[in-house]
Scaffold this motif. Structure first.
Motif, PDB file in Angstrom:
ATOM      1  N   ALA A 227       4.391  11.302   8.451  1.00  0.00           N
ATOM      2  CA  ALA A 227       5.559  10.896   7.665  1.00  0.00           C
ATOM      3  C   ALA A 227       6.635  11.984   7.612  1.00  0.00           C
ATOM      4  O   ALA A 227       7.814  11.726   7.892  1.00  0.00           O
ATOM      5  CB  ALA A 227       5.120  10.508   6.249  1.00  0.00           C
ATOM      6  N   ILE A 228       6.247  13.194   7.236  1.00  0.00           N
ATOM      7  CA  ILE A 228       7.229  14.288   7.110  1.00  0.00           C
ATOM      8  C   ILE A 228       7.832  14.667   8.462  1.00  0.00           C
ATOM      9  O   ILE A 228       9.069  14.805   8.568  1.00  0.00           O
ATOM     10  CB  ILE A 228       6.580  15.500   6.409  1.00  0.00           C
ATOM     11  CG1 ILE A 228       6.221  15.141   4.962  1.00  0.00           C
ATOM     12  CG2 ILE A 228       7.518  16.708   6.439  1.00  0.00           C
ATOM     13  CD1 ILE A 228       5.496  16.233   4.193  1.00  0.00           C
TER      14      ILE A 228
ATOM     15  N   ARG B 277       0.828  -1.200   0.000  1.00  0.00           N
ATOM     16  CA  ARG B 277       0.000   0.000   0.000  1.00  0.00           C
ATOM     17  C   ARG B 277       0.862   1.249   0.000  1.00  0.00           C
ATOM     18  O   ARG B 277       0.513   2.253  -0.644  1.00  0.00           O
ATOM     19  CB  ARG B 277      -0.923  -0.015   1.229  1.00  0.00           C
ATOM     20  CG  ARG B 277      -1.855   1.189   1.350  1.00  0.00           C
ATOM     21  CD  ARG B 277      -2.711   1.363   0.120  1.00  0.00           C
ATOM     22  NE  ARG B 277      -3.601   2.513   0.238  1.00  0.00           N
ATOM     23  CZ  ARG B 277      -4.197   3.095  -0.783  1.00  0.00           C
ATOM     24  NH1 ARG B 277      -4.028   2.620  -2.011  1.00  0.00           N
ATOM     25  NH2 ARG B 277      -4.981   4.139  -0.594  1.00  0.00           N
ATOM     26  N   VAL B 278       1.997   1.207   0.680  1.00  0.00           N
ATOM     27  CA  VAL B 278       2.916   2.350   0.703  1.00  0.00           C
ATOM     28  C   VAL B 278       3.439   2.636  -0.705  1.00  0.00           C
ATOM     29  O   VAL B 278       3.486   3.786  -1.144  1.00  0.00           O
ATOM     30  CB  VAL B 278       4.093   2.085   1.668  1.00  0.00           C
ATOM     31  CG1 VAL B 278       5.150   3.180   1.551  1.00  0.00           C
ATOM     32  CG2 VAL B 278       3.581   2.009   3.104  1.00  0.00           C
ATOM     33  N   ARG B 279       3.805   1.585  -1.437  1.00  0.00           N
ATOM     34  CA  ARG B 279       4.277   1.758  -2.815  1.00  0.00           C
ATOM     35  C   ARG B 279       3.171   2.327  -3.701  1.00  0.00           C
ATOM     36  O   ARG B 279       3.433   3.147  -4.579  1.00  0.00           O
ATOM     37  CB  ARG B 279       4.747   0.412  -3.376  1.00  0.00           C
ATOM     38  CG  ARG B 279       5.996  -0.137  -2.693  1.00  0.00           C
ATOM     39  CD  ARG B 279       6.423  -1.438  -3.329  1.00  0.00           C
ATOM     40  NE  ARG B 279       7.564  -2.023  -2.645  1.00  0.00           N
ATOM     41  CZ  ARG B 279       8.136  -3.167  -3.003  1.00  0.00           C
ATOM     42  NH1 ARG B 279       7.679  -3.834  -4.054  1.00  0.00           N
ATOM     43  NH2 ARG B 279       9.163  -3.653  -2.333  1.00  0.00           N
ATOM     44  N   GLN B 280       1.970   1.871  -3.459  1.00  0.00           N
ATOM     45  CA  GLN B 280       0.836   2.371  -4.241  1.00  0.00           C
ATOM     46  C   GLN B 280       0.612   3.853  -3.974  1.00  0.00           C
ATOM     47  O   GLN B 280       0.367   4.635  -4.898  1.00  0.00           O
ATOM     48  CB  GLN B 280      -0.417   1.560  -3.898  1.00  0.00           C
ATOM     49  CG  GLN B 280      -1.634   1.911  -4.744  1.00  0.00           C
ATOM     50  CD  GLN B 280      -2.842   1.082  -4.371  1.00  0.00           C
ATOM     51  OE1 GLN B 280      -2.792   0.229  -3.493  1.00  0.00           O
ATOM     52  NE2 GLN B 280      -3.956   1.323  -5.036  1.00  0.00           N
TER      53      GLN B 280
ATOM     54  N   ARG C 100      15.289   2.898  11.124  1.00  0.00           N
ATOM     55  CA  ARG C 100      15.729   4.228  11.547  1.00  0.00           C
ATOM     56  C   ARG C 100      14.592   5.039  12.180  1.00  0.00           C
ATOM     57  O   ARG C 100      14.772   5.575  13.271  1.00  0.00           O
ATOM     58  CB  ARG C 100      16.345   4.976  10.364  1.00  0.00           C
ATOM     59  CG  ARG C 100      17.637   4.338   9.877  1.00  0.00           C
ATOM     60  CD  ARG C 100      18.191   5.025   8.654  1.00  0.00           C
ATOM     61  NE  ARG C 100      19.388   4.340   8.158  1.00  0.00           N
ATOM     62  CZ  ARG C 100      20.018   4.656   7.038  1.00  0.00           C
ATOM     63  NH1 ARG C 100      19.581   5.658   6.301  1.00  0.00           N
ATOM     64  NH2 ARG C 100      21.086   3.979   6.658  1.00  0.00           N
ATOM     65  N   PRO C 101      13.434   5.176  11.537  1.00  0.00           N
ATOM     66  CA  PRO C 101      12.351   5.908  12.196  1.00  0.00           C
ATOM     67  C   PRO C 101      11.873   5.225  13.475  1.00  0.00           C
ATOM     68  O   PRO C 101      11.495   5.908  14.433  1.00  0.00           O
ATOM     69  CB  PRO C 101      11.237   5.952  11.138  1.00  0.00           C
ATOM     70  CG  PRO C 101      11.582   4.911  10.151  1.00  0.00           C
ATOM     71  CD  PRO C 101      13.067   4.812  10.149  1.00  0.00           C
TER      72      PRO C 101
ATOM     73  N   ALA D 250       7.175   6.425   1.911  1.00  0.00           N
ATOM     74  CA  ALA D 250       7.886   5.367   1.183  1.00  0.00           C
ATOM     75  C   ALA D 250       9.353   5.312   1.600  1.00  0.00           C
ATOM     76  O   ALA D 250       9.925   4.227   1.759  1.00  0.00           O
ATOM     77  CB  ALA D 250       7.769   5.599  -0.316  1.00  0.00           C
ATOM     78  N   SER D 251       9.961   6.491   1.785  1.00  0.00           N
ATOM     79  CA  SER D 251      11.357   6.545   2.221  1.00  0.00           C
ATOM     80  C   SER D 251      11.513   5.973   3.628  1.00  0.00           C
ATOM     81  O   SER D 251      12.468   5.246   3.915  1.00  0.00           O
ATOM     82  CB  SER D 251      11.849   7.994   2.178  1.00  0.00           C
ATOM     83  OG  SER D 251      13.154   8.098   2.683  1.00  0.00           O
TER      84      SER D 251
END
Length: 347
Positions: free
Chosen positions: A124-125, A32-35, A56-57, A48-49
């Motif tokens: 995400a950001i 779903r992330v790729r989509q 890491r996150p 996605a990153s």
């Protein structure tokens, strides 16, 4: 008292943010992330990153969560002693622990697991920015934990999971029954070879190259196939194929004295071990509908057509001119009759 309330609120919100974010990032499907990333939106690209290097996150969130819990607990303990006195410290610590468990862990994790996608896009950001800020600590945590987390990458999905999801999608009404059946059939392309799909040589229609159309007229008219092999002396010496409609056209036009060899086209040969998905590629690339299947000794084992491969996906295809549906079954029966007539056992 106001300072104590503010600190408790910050600790609860900070703990809730870290717990919920961690749960959301681990709950959302990588597919779903790729989509989502295909939309090219900044939040989707950031997600996605993050998902590409999830350790890491997660390390950043764990560090941040511990900062809230440890520093917050020390600060709250100090303020509680000043505001309420040491006598209330134990009681207040118990109440705070209960609040953190409920509002800092259980509630945010439950909600963020349920609404993982919007939560992930929202955080995400900020999480990517925090990961950059905490880079030194994250680097240290990565190197300390590296011996315990090393290993080969696990595939995002597999064939069994896709089949299972297809069944679930059908049961929940997301996809239709014919769509589910076709998806299941697609995976059979890798499991079947040319030998499983071909029409066996025992019932192949063929014409000798040195004969004329008039000499082959009865065989041409009787043939059920639109493509007929051309051979020299034996079936193992295939030189090409002819189209039945071209032969009939030539006869109607009065060219019955033409040799079969003058009307033949090139034919493609494939080993009987070729998988069905590779056969489909061969037919597409060569723009052909029929291929001759060779056995391990180079002899002709049978012929396979584009229709044979497509039937793996769609089921049996029968048109109004087909008199025989299962040619392989007919070939088996014919072979059995031949063996019996010669007194040979089929065991």
């Amino acid at each position: 008292m106001l300072a104590l309330i503010i600190v408790v609120t910050v600790v609860l919100f900070g703990s809730a943010f870290c717990s919920g974010t961690e749960t959301a990032l681990l709950s959302i499907s990588p597919i779903r992330v790729r989509q989502l990333a295909q939309s090219k939106k900044p939040s989707a690209l950031a997600l996605a990153s993050i998902r590409l290097h999830i350790n890491r996150p997660i390390a950043t969130i764990v560090i941040l969560n511990n900062i809230f819990n440890i520093v917050g607990s020390i600060t709250i303990g100090s303020l509680t002693s000043k505001v309420l006195g040491d006598a209330w410290l134990g009681i207040f610590s118990g109440v705070l622990t209960f609040l953190i468990i409920i509002f800092g862990e259980i509630v945010p994790k439950t909600l963020c697991q349920r609404y993982a996608e919007p939560v992930c896009l929202f955080v995400a950001i900020p999480i990517k920015f925090l990961t950059i800020i905490f880079t030194p600590l994250v680097w240290l945590v990565e190197h300390v934990t590296a011996p315990f987390v090393q290993g080969k990458n696990i595939p995002t999905t597999n064939e069994a999971e896709i089949k299972f999801l297809t069944n679930i999608g059908f049961q929940e009404g997301v996809i239709e029954d014919d769509e589910a059946e076709m998806i299941q059939r697609v995976f059979q392309l890798n499991d079947l070879n040319a030998s499983d799909l071909m029409t066996p040589r025992i019932i192949i229609t063929y014409l000798k190259s040195d004969r004329t159309l008039n000499e082959c007229q009865a065989e041409i008219i009787k043939s059920q196939h639109t493509r007929i092999l051309v051979i020299n002396e034996t079936i193992d010496d295939v030189t090409g194929l002819v189209l039945k409609d071209e032969l009939l056209t030539a006869m109607i036009e009065g060219n019955g004295d033409r040799l079969i060899d003058t009307l033949k086209r090139p034919v493609h040969f494939v080993p009987e071990t070729n998988r069905a998905d590779k056969l489909l590629k061969v037919f597409q690339e060569n723009r052909e509908h029929l291929a001759v299947v060779l056995d391990e000794y180079g002899g002709v084992a049978g012929v396979v057509t584009l229709e044979d491969v497509l039937e793996v996906l769609t089921g049996e295809i029968v048109d109004e001119t087909d008199r025989n549906v299962d040619l392989q079954e007919i070939a088996r029966k014919k072979r059995l009759r031949l063996l019996k007539s010669r007194g040979i056992s089929n065991d």
